[in-house]
Scaffold this motif. Sequence first.
Motif, mmCIF file in Angstrom:
data_model
loop_
_atom_site.group_PDB
_atom_site.id
_atom_site.type_symbol
_atom_site.label_atom_id
_atom_site.label_comp_id
_atom_site.label_asym_id
_atom_site.label_seq_id
_atom_site.Cartn_x
_atom_site.Cartn_y
_atom_site.Cartn_z
ATOM 1 N N ILE A 1 0.873 -1.175 0.000
ATOM 2 C CA ILE A 1 0.000 0.000 0.000
ATOM 3 C C ILE A 1 0.906 1.220 0.000
ATOM 4 O O ILE A 1 1.669 1.440 0.944
ATOM 5 C CB ILE A 1 -0.926 0.004 1.224
ATOM 6 N N GLY A 2 0.860 1.999 -1.065
ATOM 7 C CA GLY A 2 1.711 3.169 -1.179
ATOM 8 C C GLY A 2 1.204 4.318 -0.333
ATOM 9 O O GLY A 2 0.003 4.617 -0.318
ATOM 10 N N VAL A 3 2.125 4.960 0.394
ATOM 11 C CA VAL A 3 1.800 6.120 1.230
ATOM 12 C C VAL A 3 2.865 7.190 0.999
ATOM 13 O O VAL A 3 3.941 6.891 0.463
ATOM 14 C CB VAL A 3 1.748 5.752 2.732
ATOM 15 N N PRO A 4 2.622 8.429 1.395
ATOM 16 C CA PRO A 4 3.678 9.436 1.311
ATOM 17 C C PRO A 4 4.926 8.967 2.083
ATOM 18 O O PRO A 4 4.817 8.402 3.170
ATOM 19 C CB PRO A 4 3.043 10.669 1.968
ATOM 20 N N ARG A 5 6.087 9.201 1.526
ATOM 21 C CA ARG A 5 7.324 8.615 2.047
ATOM 22 C C ARG A 5 7.603 8.975 3.503
ATOM 23 O O ARG A 5 8.072 8.137 4.279
ATOM 24 C CB ARG A 5 8.506 9.056 1.177
ATOM 25 N N ASP A 6 7.324 10.204 3.892
ATOM 26 C CA ASP A 6 7.669 10.652 5.244
ATOM 27 C C ASP A 6 6.587 10.365 6.275
ATOM 28 O O ASP A 6 6.783 10.663 7.462
ATOM 29 C CB ASP A 6 7.969 12.156 5.230
ATOM 30 N N ASP A 7 5.454 9.802 5.833
ATOM 31 C CA ASP A 7 4.362 9.557 6.786
ATOM 32 C C ASP A 7 4.497 8.157 7.378
ATOM 33 O O ASP A 7 3.712 7.247 7.089
ATOM 34 C CB ASP A 7 3.008 9.740 6.103
ATOM 35 N N THR A 8 5.497 7.999 8.244
ATOM 36 C CA THR A 8 5.759 6.706 8.872
ATOM 37 C C THR A 8 4.614 6.283 9.775
ATOM 38 O O THR A 8 4.299 5.093 9.875
ATOM 39 C CB THR A 8 7.072 6.767 9.670
ATOM 40 N N ALA A 9 3.974 7.240 10.439
ATOM 41 C CA ALA A 9 2.865 6.902 11.336
ATOM 42 C C ALA A 9 1.730 6.237 10.569
ATOM 43 O O ALA A 9 1.146 5.245 11.035
ATOM 44 C CB ALA A 9 2.367 8.156 12.048
ATOM 45 N N LEU A 10 1.410 6.756 9.401
ATOM 46 C CA LEU A 10 0.362 6.144 8.592
ATOM 47 C C LEU A 10 0.788 4.764 8.117
ATOM 48 O O LEU A 10 -0.003 3.817 8.137
ATOM 49 C CB LEU A 10 0.037 7.040 7.397
ATOM 50 N N ARG A 11 2.031 4.643 7.690
ATOM 51 C CA ARG A 11 2.522 3.355 7.195
ATOM 52 C C ARG A 11 2.431 2.275 8.281
ATOM 53 O O ARG A 11 1.951 1.161 8.020
ATOM 54 C CB ARG A 11 3.965 3.499 6.710
ATOM 55 N N PHE A 12 2.861 2.606 9.484
ATOM 56 C CA PHE A 12 2.806 1.619 10.568
ATOM 57 C C PHE A 12 1.371 1.286 10.952
ATOM 58 O O PHE A 12 1.052 0.141 11.290
ATOM 59 C CB PHE A 12 3.573 2.134 11.790
ATOM 60 N N ALA A 13 0.481 2.280 10.906
ATOM 61 C CA ALA A 13 -0.932 2.015 11.213
ATOM 62 C C ALA A 13 -1.540 1.065 10.183
ATOM 63 O O ALA A 13 -2.332 0.173 10.531
ATOM 64 C CB ALA A 13 -1.709 3.322 11.248
ATOM 65 N N LEU A 14 -1.154 1.217 8.917
ATOM 66 C CA LEU A 14 -1.647 0.316 7.877
ATOM 67 C C LEU A 14 -1.041 -1.076 8.023
ATOM 68 O O LEU A 14 -1.723 -2.084 7.772
ATOM 69 C CB LEU A 14 -1.350 0.896 6.496
ATOM 70 N N ASP A 15 0.226 -1.170 8.422
ATOM 71 C CA ASP A 15 0.811 -2.478 8.715
ATOM 72 C C ASP A 15 0.003 -3.202 9.792
ATOM 73 O O ASP A 15 -0.301 -4.396 9.675
ATOM 74 C CB ASP A 15 2.263 -2.327 9.198
ATOM 75 N N ASP A 16 -0.338 -2.465 10.851
ATOM 76 C CA ASP A 16 -1.152 -3.055 11.923
ATOM 77 C C ASP A 16 -2.504 -3.504 11.392
ATOM 78 O O ASP A 16 -3.006 -4.581 11.753
ATOM 79 C CB ASP A 16 -1.354 -2.037 13.050
ATOM 80 N N ALA A 17 -3.104 -2.687 10.530
ATOM 81 C CA ALA A 17 -4.424 -3.014 9.994
ATOM 82 C C ALA A 17 -4.374 -4.266 9.126
ATOM 83 O O ALA A 17 -5.267 -5.121 9.188
ATOM 84 C CB ALA A 17 -4.966 -1.829 9.193
ATOM 85 N N ILE A 18 -3.346 -4.393 8.304
ATOM 86 C CA ILE A 18 -3.208 -5.599 7.472
ATOM 87 C C ILE A 18 -3.152 -6.839 8.354
ATOM 88 O O ILE A 18 -3.831 -7.846 8.084
ATOM 89 C CB ILE A 18 -1.948 -5.497 6.597
ATOM 90 N N ALA A 19 -2.357 -6.783 9.419
ATOM 91 C CA ALA A 19 -2.217 -7.929 10.324
ATOM 92 C C ALA A 19 -3.554 -8.290 10.967
ATOM 93 O O ALA A 19 -3.914 -9.474 11.073
ATOM 94 C CB ALA A 19 -1.172 -7.619 11.395
ATOM 95 N N VAL A 20 -4.312 -7.295 11.382
ATOM 96 C CA VAL A 20 -5.615 -7.537 12.016
ATOM 97 C C VAL A 20 -6.570 -8.217 11.042
ATOM 98 O O VAL A 20 -7.236 -9.209 11.385
ATOM 99 C CB VAL A 20 -6.219 -6.212 12.526
ATOM 100 N N HIS A 21 -6.642 -7.738 9.820
ATOM 101 C CA HIS A 21 -7.604 -8.282 8.855
ATOM 102 C C HIS A 21 -7.174 -9.645 8.315
ATOM 103 O O HIS A 21 -8.025 -10.428 7.883
ATOM 104 C CB HIS A 21 -7.828 -7.280 7.726
ATOM 105 N N GLU A 22 -5.899 -9.928 8.330
ATOM 106 C CA GLU A 22 -5.465 -11.283 8.001
ATOM 107 C C GLU A 22 -5.882 -12.250 9.107
ATOM 108 O O GLU A 22 -6.366 -13.356 8.834
ATOM 109 C CB GLU A 22 -3.947 -11.317 7.814
#
Length: 308
Positions: A255-276
Amino acid sequence: MQRTHRRLGALALLLVATAGPLLAGCGRPGSPPIRGPRPDQLPTYRVQSDLRLPESSTWNRARKRGRLIVGAKEDQPYLGEKDPATGVYSGYDIEIAKMMAASLGFDPATDVEFRTIASANRETALQNGQIDYYVGTYTINDNRKQLVGFAGPYYEAGQSLLVRTDEDDIHGPQDLDGKRVCSAAGSTPYQRIQKDYPKAELVAYDTYSICVDNLLTYQVDAVTTDDTILMGYAAKAPDELKLAGKPFSKEPYGIGVPRDDTALRFALDDAIAVHEKNGDWKKAYDATLGLSGVPAPTPPPIDRYPAN
């Protein structure tokens, strides 16, 4: 042969014009085709109401706006398609995007706007803030990580070749010398053929549907991209199209996100794990990409690489 060309040409126009109705695995003779994802089998995603991401400028901008703007594809069967009549997007990647939206606190039914972004424009769209994140067969690689961030991967595909069923000379990329091969401009598959199989004659367009149109009308000899995309087109026209050989790469979809938005990237990583873990990932696959007849694979490990 002239009659065959006319028949294939008519089918090609139908594929490009409809870009939404799908022919999934054939059932009983005379039974109506399955058209796109099965809404009654799609999971319902619980909207998380207590999420706060004060460090994410993207998330905060979306909250003020009242909706997420998500980049997507519109011409990929079972993955990301836009119904030309209703403007509604559907497919596996679209469901992944909706899962993420729910986990970020947005209602997928009312608070998500999808925008079609061509492969060559994905990084620019993220960098310029045209979209909040991108879900559309977006392969994670080191070069792209210099430009954007990636959550995931949430799926791993492999590059393959789509040919006409009357094609007997192409069984893999080693057979592409002197052949006209079509792919999407700026895509990883295009770049791989250009680098590893330089004797192939490459043709590029913004969308794979145009490549398939050219394949059916004998203007190119093969279409190359990820096997997930090609499976959908082959299922759409099984008498005219087939996959040739085995996948010859690994394509981790992120899932592509703005490069400097690490907080969003980590939140999406968490979301992927939950939905799996809760089964949404597999249910969404079965109701969309799984209609091609290929069972759901094991999800790839999530790469939580450190902040830049």
